[in-house]
Design an enzyme around this catalytic site. Structure first.
Site, PDB file in Angstrom:
ATOM      1  N   ASN A  72     -12.752  31.157  27.348  1.00 23.44           N
ATOM      2  CA  ASN A  72     -13.464  32.413  27.563  1.00 23.44           C
ATOM      3  C   ASN A  72     -14.559  32.522  26.498  1.00 23.44           C
ATOM      4  O   ASN A  72     -14.271  32.837  25.345  1.00 23.44           O
ATOM      5  CB  ASN A  72     -12.460  33.582  27.464  1.00 23.44           C
ATOM      6  CG  ASN A  72     -13.130  34.932  27.576  1.00 23.44           C
ATOM      7  OD1 ASN A  72     -14.316  35.034  27.875  1.00 23.44           O
ATOM      8  ND2 ASN A  72     -12.356  35.982  27.333  1.00 23.44           N
ATOM      9  N   LYS A  86     -16.791  34.653  26.272  1.00 24.56           N
ATOM     10  CA  LYS A  86     -17.149  36.067  26.040  1.00 24.56           C
ATOM     11  C   LYS A  86     -18.672  36.206  26.027  1.00 24.56           C
ATOM     12  O   LYS A  86     -19.356  35.499  26.752  1.00 24.56           O
ATOM     13  CB  LYS A  86     -16.480  36.579  24.760  1.00 24.56           C
ATOM     14  CG  LYS A  86     -14.955  36.335  24.769  1.00 24.56           C
ATOM     15  CD  LYS A  86     -14.202  37.054  23.702  1.00 24.56           C
ATOM     16  CE  LYS A  86     -12.720  36.745  23.843  1.00 24.56           C
ATOM     17  NZ  LYS A  86     -11.878  37.439  22.900  1.00 24.56           N
ATOM     18  N   HIS A 135      -9.428  41.730  31.210  1.00 27.33           N
ATOM     19  CA  HIS A 135      -9.396  41.405  29.784  1.00 27.33           C
ATOM     20  C   HIS A 135      -9.345  42.710  28.987  1.00 27.33           C
ATOM     21  O   HIS A 135     -10.011  43.681  29.336  1.00 27.33           O
ATOM     22  CB  HIS A 135     -10.624  40.577  29.398  1.00 27.33           C
ATOM     23  CG  HIS A 135     -10.444  39.945  28.046  1.00 27.33           C
ATOM     24  ND1 HIS A 135     -10.556  40.668  26.889  1.00 27.33           N
ATOM     25  CD2 HIS A 135     -10.110  38.688  27.685  1.00 27.33           C
ATOM     26  CE1 HIS A 135     -10.293  39.872  25.860  1.00 27.33           C
ATOM     27  NE2 HIS A 135     -10.030  38.657  26.319  1.00 27.33           N
ATOM     28  N   GLU A 193     -10.704  43.551  26.359  1.00 29.57           N
ATOM     29  CA  GLU A 193     -12.011  44.012  25.866  1.00 29.57           C
ATOM     30  C   GLU A 193     -12.704  44.870  26.921  1.00 29.57           C
ATOM     31  O   GLU A 193     -13.499  45.738  26.591  1.00 29.57           O
ATOM     32  CB  GLU A 193     -12.872  42.804  25.447  1.00 29.57           C
ATOM     33  CG  GLU A 193     -12.394  42.247  24.110  1.00 29.57           C
ATOM     34  CD  GLU A 193     -12.655  40.776  23.902  1.00 29.57           C
ATOM     35  OE1 GLU A 193     -13.461  40.182  24.652  1.00 29.57           O
ATOM     36  OE2 GLU A 193     -12.036  40.207  22.979  1.00 29.57           O
ATOM     37  N   GLU A 210      -2.057  38.337  26.809  1.00 32.08           N
ATOM     38  CA  GLU A 210      -2.891  38.378  25.603  1.00 32.08           C
ATOM     39  C   GLU A 210      -2.587  39.645  24.801  1.00 32.08           C
ATOM     40  O   GLU A 210      -3.147  40.714  25.087  1.00 32.08           O
ATOM     41  CB  GLU A 210      -4.374  38.399  25.988  1.00 32.08           C
ATOM     42  CG  GLU A 210      -4.828  37.209  26.794  1.00 32.08           C
ATOM     43  CD  GLU A 210      -6.324  36.958  26.635  1.00 32.08           C
ATOM     44  OE1 GLU A 210      -6.694  35.792  26.511  1.00 32.08           O
ATOM     45  OE2 GLU A 210      -7.100  37.921  26.600  1.00 32.08           O
ATOM     46  N   GLY A 221      -8.786  37.493  18.606  1.00 31.85           N
ATOM     47  CA  GLY A 221      -9.893  37.334  17.667  1.00 31.85           C
ATOM     48  C   GLY A 221      -9.553  37.742  16.245  1.00 31.85           C
ATOM     49  O   GLY A 221     -10.439  37.890  15.407  1.00 31.85           O
ATOM     50  N   SER A 226      -6.125  34.208  19.654  1.00 31.67           N
ATOM     51  CA  SER A 226      -6.272  33.369  18.456  1.00 31.67           C
ATOM     52  C   SER A 226      -5.621  31.979  18.612  1.00 31.67           C
ATOM     53  O   SER A 226      -5.067  31.434  17.653  1.00 31.67           O
ATOM     54  CB  SER A 226      -5.738  34.075  17.213  1.00 31.67           C
ATOM     55  OG  SER A 226      -6.514  35.227  16.946  1.00 31.67           O
TER      56      SER A 226
HETATM   57  C1  G2H Z   1      -8.315  36.525  23.725  1.00 34.08           C
HETATM   58  C2  G2H Z   1      -8.880  35.174  23.564  1.00 34.08           C
HETATM   59  C3  G2H Z   1      -9.537  34.721  24.851  1.00 34.08           C
HETATM   60  P1  G2H Z   1      -9.512  34.614  21.026  1.00 34.08           P
HETATM   61  O1  G2H Z   1      -9.347  37.448  24.048  1.00 34.08           O
HETATM   62  O2  G2H Z   1      -9.421  35.539  25.975  1.00 34.08           O
HETATM   63  O3  G2H Z   1      -9.835  35.193  22.505  1.00 34.08           O
HETATM   64  O4  G2H Z   1      -8.941  33.228  21.238  1.00 34.08           O
HETATM   65  O5  G2H Z   1     -10.829  34.573  20.299  1.00 34.08           O
HETATM   66  O6  G2H Z   1      -8.514  35.507  20.375  1.00 34.08           O
END
Ligand code: G2H
Length: 247
Positions: free
Chosen positions: A10, A12, A94, A96, A164, A170, A210
């Protein structure tokens, strides 16, 4: 039936046309585990570029799609657009978007139905906040998000569930392998009870939050973790190690 390992990237709202070409070329040139399904989700503006550059079997996902057919919906993107552009997957729900754009369970479920009905696979994100985890509400929150989908969707075969936890996104604070496995197992149990034995056995439940090349191996060994949704690390060459974590 063994579930095929699934790794999504992703991006983003990050990178640029040059950056995205570089990331994908690196993936194209790398030896990727042929048993893992790899799907990358660039920003909308770069979907066509990504589709053009990514070589099979790498698939491309949108980060969002609208729940209405083509029409007067300024700024939105339809399922028809995705199909026309060769985009076979979309992320939905998601945190976000749920948090920043106030997308509620019903809206996310409605978009999930529209995508699946139109033949676009869905990586459906769910997860709890830190406050909800501390109040022991993790499973309640996640299953409430999934129950909204169950109301509208009967065929779960093109749906991948991404668990998630919001507090791990993040932040560098990854859920422990036990914490992740516990929630994945609860989701599978919910599928068995509320959807079907088949959905419980076959639906991929992937972990996001993460994920890095350092923690992916241990997570991938857990019986109910069928892959990852990777954010920050998907923009780096180490994404290849995450794709290959199941080798
Ligand atoms: C969670 C993930 C990917 P990250 O949002 O969807 O992001 O790995 O940066 O935490």
């Amino acid at each position: 039936m063994a579930r095929q390992f699934f790794v999504g990237g992703n991006f983003k709202m990050n990178s640029s046309s040059e950056g995205i070409k570089k990331i994908i070329s690196h993936l194209n040139d790398s030896k990727l585990d042929p048993k893992t399904e790899v799907v990358i989700a660039p920003p909308t503006l770069y979907l066509l570029l990504a589709r053009e550059v990514a070589k099979a079997p790498i698939e491309v996902a949108a980060q969002n799609v609208f729940d209405k057919p083509n029409g007067a919906y300024t700024g939105e993107i339809s399922v028809e657009h995705l199909k026309d552009a060769g985009i076979s997957w979309t992320l939905l729900g998601h945190s976000e978007r749920r948090v920043t754009l106030a997308e509620d369970d019903q809206f996310v479920a409605s978009k999930t139905k529209a995508a699946l009905d139109g033949g676009v696979g869905v990586i459906f994100c769910c997860g709890e906040s830190l406050e909800q985890r501390e109040a022991n509400e993790t499973v309640k929150v996640v299953t409430r998000q999934l129950a909204a989908v169950k109301e509208k969707v009967s065929d779960w075969s093109k749906l991948v569930i991404a668990y998630e936890p919001i507090w791990a996104i993040g932040t560098g604070k990854v859920a422990s392998t036990e914490q992740a496995q516990e929630v994945h197992a609860a989701i599978r149990e919910w599928l068995k009870k509320e959807v079907s034995e088949k959905a419980a056995e076959e639906t991929r439940i992937i972990y996001g939050g993460s994920v890095s090349e350092k923690n992916c191996k241990d997570l991938s060994k857990k019986p109910d973790i069928d892959g990852f949704l990777v954010g920050g690390a998907s923009l780096k060459p180490a994404f290849v190690d995450i794709v290959n974590s199941h080798l």
